[in-house]
Design an enzyme around this catalytic site. Structure first.
Site, PDB file in Angstrom:
ATOM      1  N   GLU A  27      -5.800  -5.138  -7.102  1.00 16.78           N
ATOM      2  CA  GLU A  27      -4.404  -5.397  -6.730  1.00 16.78           C
ATOM      3  C   GLU A  27      -3.855  -6.611  -7.485  1.00 16.78           C
ATOM      4  OE1 GLU A  27      -2.945  -7.467  -2.802  1.00 16.78           O
ATOM      5  OE2 GLU A  27      -3.544  -5.400  -2.367  1.00 16.78           O
TER       6      GLU A  27
ATOM      7  N   LYS B  31     -13.338  -3.551  -0.045  1.00 19.60           N
ATOM      8  CA  LYS B  31     -11.993  -4.093   0.139  1.00 19.60           C
ATOM      9  C   LYS B  31     -11.748  -5.286  -0.778  1.00 19.60           C
ATOM     10  CE  LYS B  31      -7.983  -4.769   2.258  1.00 19.60           C
ATOM     11  NZ  LYS B  31      -7.672  -6.178   2.191  1.00 19.60           N
TER      12      LYS B  31
ATOM     13  N   SER C 129      -6.480  -2.007   4.595  1.00 17.91           N
ATOM     14  CA  SER C 129      -5.342  -2.204   3.708  1.00 17.91           C
ATOM     15  C   SER C 129      -4.169  -1.387   4.223  1.00 17.91           C
ATOM     16  CB  SER C 129      -5.687  -1.774   2.271  1.00 17.91           C
ATOM     17  OG  SER C 129      -4.596  -1.992   1.401  1.00 17.91           O
TER      18      SER C 129
ATOM     19  N   HIS D  34     -10.990  -3.882  -4.105  1.00 16.87           N
ATOM     20  CA  HIS D  34      -9.632  -3.323  -3.999  1.00 16.87           C
ATOM     21  C   HIS D  34      -8.597  -4.421  -4.199  1.00 16.87           C
ATOM     22  CE1 HIS D  34      -6.043  -2.790  -1.446  1.00 16.87           C
ATOM     23  NE2 HIS D  34      -6.108  -1.504  -1.728  1.00 16.87           N
ATOM     24  N   ASN D  35      -8.781  -5.548  -3.531  1.00 15.95           N
ATOM     25  CA  ASN D  35      -7.811  -6.635  -3.638  1.00 15.95           C
ATOM     26  C   ASN D  35      -7.843  -7.284  -5.021  1.00 15.95           C
ATOM     27  OD1 ASN D  35      -7.359  -6.057  -0.948  1.00 15.95           O
ATOM     28  ND2 ASN D  35      -7.238  -8.192  -0.338  1.00 15.95           N
TER      29      ASN D  35
END
Length: 302
Positions: A171, A164, A112, A167-168
């Site tokens: 987001e 990840k 990221s 995480h996204n």
């Protein structure tokens, strides 16, 4: 260290420069000869000394699988392949197995940082065996942000891309909340300057963040976001996050709603989706869809 880097697009090219700035030797390969250091994967591998570390930074899916399959025929026992793309974590087990048959290690790494990573560093989430991660560690240290945080060995193969993915997904939810707040502020005549309000939140508030900074930057460049269409793509990881939540019976209403809101953006020109599109362009250089109805500065409305 010496490292091979496959894929020199927006992320890969900047990663190459950050690695070189840290005095690492990078042999980069891309299908675009104008940016490539060599003309083939075979030539890249031939230039490197053993044990080799090759970092793959190409679009997830079929292209990543094809590159890893070719590397499996070119590399030797003790070498390591890093998948730094946005691959689905379930693909990592297959990649690791393909390479392990030839004694080649595999590390999956969620990255990221977008177009700002060259300057600010990249957040790195990796999965794999400790001995394979150790061979890549000098590159991780060069790519991560300065300071204590920004890198994690999250667990076994697949853990990096799973982290990840989540995480996204987060987001998605954070951007959607900012975007809905933006739309509500714009929908009334109570607030005189919406951009000023968002700008004031950048210090001292519990909702300050880099995404907020980027939204303010976008609003300063295009007051009212008149130049872009309220259409936001999804990269796939939001969908995977929601699917994983379903598989594990984890309630995820905010992230799921943010994903569905992106689907809605493809039906109506939503002010909230303009904000989402603007933020994605700011942090990752993702393309925006021009608004055909926007009046260009050098023209007059009919």
């Amino acid at each position: 260290m010496e490292i091979g880097l496959v894929g020199l697009g927006k992320m890969g090219a900047n990663m190459r420069e950050r690695l070189r700035a840290a005095d690492h030797t990078v042999v980069g390969y891309d299908r675009n000869p104008e940016v490539s250091d060599v003309d083939s994967l075979e030539a890249m591998v031939a230039q490197m000394s053993r044990p080799r570390v090759v970092w793959v930074m190409v679009p997830a899916g079929g292209l990543t699988r094809a590159v890893i399959a070719e590397l499996a025929t070119l590399l030797d026992e003790g070498d390591v392949v890093v998948d730094g793309g946005n691959s689905r974590w379930t693909d990592d087990v297959t990649s690791a197995h393909t390479l392990a048959e030839r004694g080649i290690g595999f590390v999956d790494c969620g990255v990221s940082g977008g177009v700002w990573g060259r300057t600010n560093g990249y957040a790195l989430m990796c999965g794999g065996k400790a001995e394979d991660v150790a061979k890549v560690q000098p590159a991780f240290d060069a790519l991560k942000p300065d300071g204590e945080f920004g890198f994690v060995h999250a667990g076994k193969v697949g853990a990096g891309h799973f982290a990840k993915m989540v995480h996204n997904g987060i987001e998605y939810g954070v951007m959607q909340a900012y975007a809905e707040g933006y739309e509500l502020l714009e929908a009334t005549d109570i607030v005189d300057n919406v951009t000023d309000v968002f700008r004031s939140w950048r210090e001292g508030t519990v909702i300050r963040s880099w995404l907020l900074d980027l939204l303010v930057s976008a609003l300063e460049e295009d007051q009212g976001l008149e130049k872009i269409k309220g259409y936001a793509d999804d990269s796939g990881e939001g969908r995977w996050t929601v699917e994983a939540a379903i598989d594990n019976a984890v309630p995820m209403p905010a992230i799921a709603a943010a994903l569905f809101a992106r689907f809605a953006s493809r039906q109506d020109d939503s002010p909230a989706m303009k904000a989402i599109a603007a933020m994605r362009n700011q942090f990752g250089g993702h393309a925006v869809h021009p608004d055909a109805h926007a009046v260009r500065p050098d023209t007059e409305a009919p």
